[in-house]
Write a protein that holds these residues in place. Structure first.
Motif, PDB file in Angstrom:
ATOM      1  N   ALA A   1      -9.699  -3.269   6.920  1.00 11.32           N
ATOM      2  CA  ALA A   1      -9.017  -2.107   6.062  1.00 11.32           C
ATOM      3  C   ALA A   1      -7.688  -2.515   5.578  1.00 11.32           C
ATOM      4  CB  ALA A   1      -9.124  -0.828   6.882  1.00 11.32           C
ATOM      5  N   LEU A   2      -7.022  -3.250   6.508  1.00 16.94           N
ATOM      6  CA  LEU A   2      -5.640  -3.537   6.129  1.00 16.94           C
ATOM      7  C   LEU A   2      -5.508  -4.690   5.132  1.00 16.94           C
ATOM      8  CD1 LEU A   2      -3.940  -3.651   9.493  1.00 16.94           C
ATOM      9  CD2 LEU A   2      -3.655  -1.778   7.638  1.00 16.94           C
ATOM     10  N   LEU A   3      -6.450  -5.551   5.335  1.00 20.72           N
ATOM     11  CA  LEU A   3      -6.868  -6.608   4.479  1.00 20.72           C
ATOM     12  C   LEU A   3      -7.163  -6.249   2.819  1.00 20.72           C
ATOM     13  CD1 LEU A   3      -7.278  -9.737   3.935  1.00 20.72           C
ATOM     14  CD2 LEU A   3      -9.412  -9.658   4.659  1.00 20.72           C
ATOM     15  N   PHE A   4      -7.751  -5.077   2.984  1.00 21.50           N
ATOM     16  CA  PHE A   4      -8.151  -4.583   1.458  1.00 21.50           C
ATOM     17  C   PHE A   4      -6.851  -4.090   0.851  1.00 21.50           C
ATOM     18  CE2 PHE A   4      -9.655  -1.307  -1.394  1.00 21.50           C
ATOM     19  CZ  PHE A   4     -10.701  -2.153  -1.905  1.00 21.50           C
ATOM     20  N   VAL A   5      -6.155  -3.376   1.785  1.00 18.71           N
ATOM     21  CA  VAL A   5      -4.954  -2.781   1.028  1.00 18.71           C
ATOM     22  C   VAL A   5      -3.945  -3.962   0.709  1.00 18.71           C
ATOM     23  CG1 VAL A   5      -2.743  -1.497   1.412  1.00 18.71           C
ATOM     24  CG2 VAL A   5      -4.915  -0.943   2.645  1.00 18.71           C
TER      25      VAL A   5
END
Length: 289
Positions: free
Chosen positions: A177-181
Motif C-alpha cells: 500500500a505504501l509503495l503504491f502511494v
C-alpha cells in the motif's frame, strides 16, 4: 446502524423549515431519502453469503469498468495540472462530481480484496488482482485527494485489525500500500503520469487565497462554525448555509468540504449525533466481525 440512519434522515427533514430556500432543501432531502432507503433495502436483501458475494462481485466489475474507462479516455493531464476532468451527462447539461466515482471505485478496491481472500483458484485470484489494479489506476486519474489518503490507510488498518493474520501478510500488505502511494506521488510526478497534478491538488488545500492568509477550505470551515454558533447549533437545513445571504457576505457559496462542519452547520447537533452514532456503530460492527 439502521436507527442512526433513520435519525440522520429525520434530522434532514426536521431542519427543512429552517432553510433559507425550503424548496431546494426539500429537493436535496428527496435524494437523501432515496440514497439511504437503498442502503436499508440492500441490508435487508443481502441476508446470505451467496447474495453478498454476488453483490460485491458486481461492485468490483462496475468499478473495474469505470477504472478502465478512465484509463482509455481519461487523463490526469487533460485539464490544468491541479484540475479534475469534468463529467457530463449525455442528456441535458447535468454534471457529476468526479469524486463520487472515485469513492465508488474505492469500494470496488475493498470488495476485490475481500473476494481475493475468500476465493479459491489461482485464476480467480489473479483476475481480482488485475481488476483491482485497474481500479486503483482509475482512482489515480480522478485526482480524488481523499481517496489517495484513506484507501491505502484503510487497507493498512484493516489488515492489522483482523485477528489471526500472519505477521508477514500484515507487513506485505502495508509495504504494498505504501509503495503504491510512493509510485503515485514520486515516480508518477517524474514520469508525467498524473503525479505532478496529484501533488498540486494536495498543495492547493493549504494554498492561501489572494490577499488572504487563509486557504479557501480554512475560510469555509471558519464560516460554517460561525454560522452554526449564530443559530445555536440548530441547523439551517440541507445545503442551507450555502444558500444563506449572511454566509454569502462571508464568501461562502458552497459546501464546507468537511463533513463535520457541513453536518453541524446544516443539520445541527441532532444531525451530528446521528452522524457520529452511525460511524461508531459501523466501526463496532466491523471490530466484532
Amino acid at each position: 446502524a439502521a436507527k442512526w440512519i433513520i435519525l440522520l434522515v429525520l434530522a434532514c427533514f426536521l431542519t427543512l423549515p429552517l432553510s433559507p430556500n425550503v424548496r431546494m432543501s426539500a429537493l436535496f432531502f428527496l435524494t437523501v431519502m432515496l440514497v439511504y432507503a437503498m442502503v436499508l433495502l440492500i441490508c435487508l436483501q443481502l441476508d446470505t453469503s451467496r447474495y453478498l458475494h454476488t453483490a460485491l462481485l458486481v461492485v468490483v466489475l462496475v468499478a473495474g469498468i469505470i477504472g478502465a474507462k478512465f484509463i482509455v479516455v481519461g487523463s490526469g493531464t487533460e485539464a490544468a495540472a491541479w484540475e479534475q476532468t469534468t463529467l457530463e451527462s449525455t442528456v441535458g447539461e447535468a454534471q457529476l462530481d468526479i469524486n463520487e466515482l472515485a469513492r465508488l471505485m474505492s469500494v470496488g478496491v475493498f470488495a476485490s480484496i475481500y473476494l481475493f481472500f475468500i476465493s479459491r483458484g489461482l485464476f480467480r485470484r489473479l483476475l481480482l488482482v488485475g481488476i483491482g489494479l485497474v481500479i486503483c489506476v482509475g482512482i489515480v486519474i480522478t485526482k480524488a485527494r481523499a481517496c489517495y489518503v484513506f484507501v491505502p490507510l484503510a487497507i493498512i488498518l484493516a489488515i492489522w485489525l483482523v485477528r489471526g493474520t500472519k505477521m508477514y501478510l500484515r507487513l506485505g500488505v502495508t509495504i504494498a500500500a505504501l509503495l503504491f502511494v510512493v509510485l503515485v506521488f514520486v515516480l508518477g510526478g517524474k514520469a508525467g503520469f498524473a503525479g505532478a497534478g496529484v501533488q498540486q491538488r494536495i498543495d492547493s488545500i493549504f494554498t492561501s487565497e489572494e490577499g488572504s492568509a487563509q486557504s479557501l477550505r480554512s475560510r469555509l470551515r471558519e464560516g460554517y462554525r460561525t454560522m452554526a454558533v449564530r443559530r445555536g447549533f440548530v441547523g439551517y437545513g440541507l445545503k442551507g448555509i450555502a444558500m444563506n445571504p449572511d454566509a454569502h457576505e462571508m464568501g461562502i457559496w458552497w459546501d464546507a468540504h468537511n463533513d463535520f462542519h457541513d453536518i453541524m452547520g446544516n443539520l445541527g447537533i441532532v444531525g451530528m449525533i446521528a452522524y457520529l452514532g452511525l460511524h461508531t456503530s459501523l466501526f463496532l460492527r466491523i471490530r466484532k466481525m
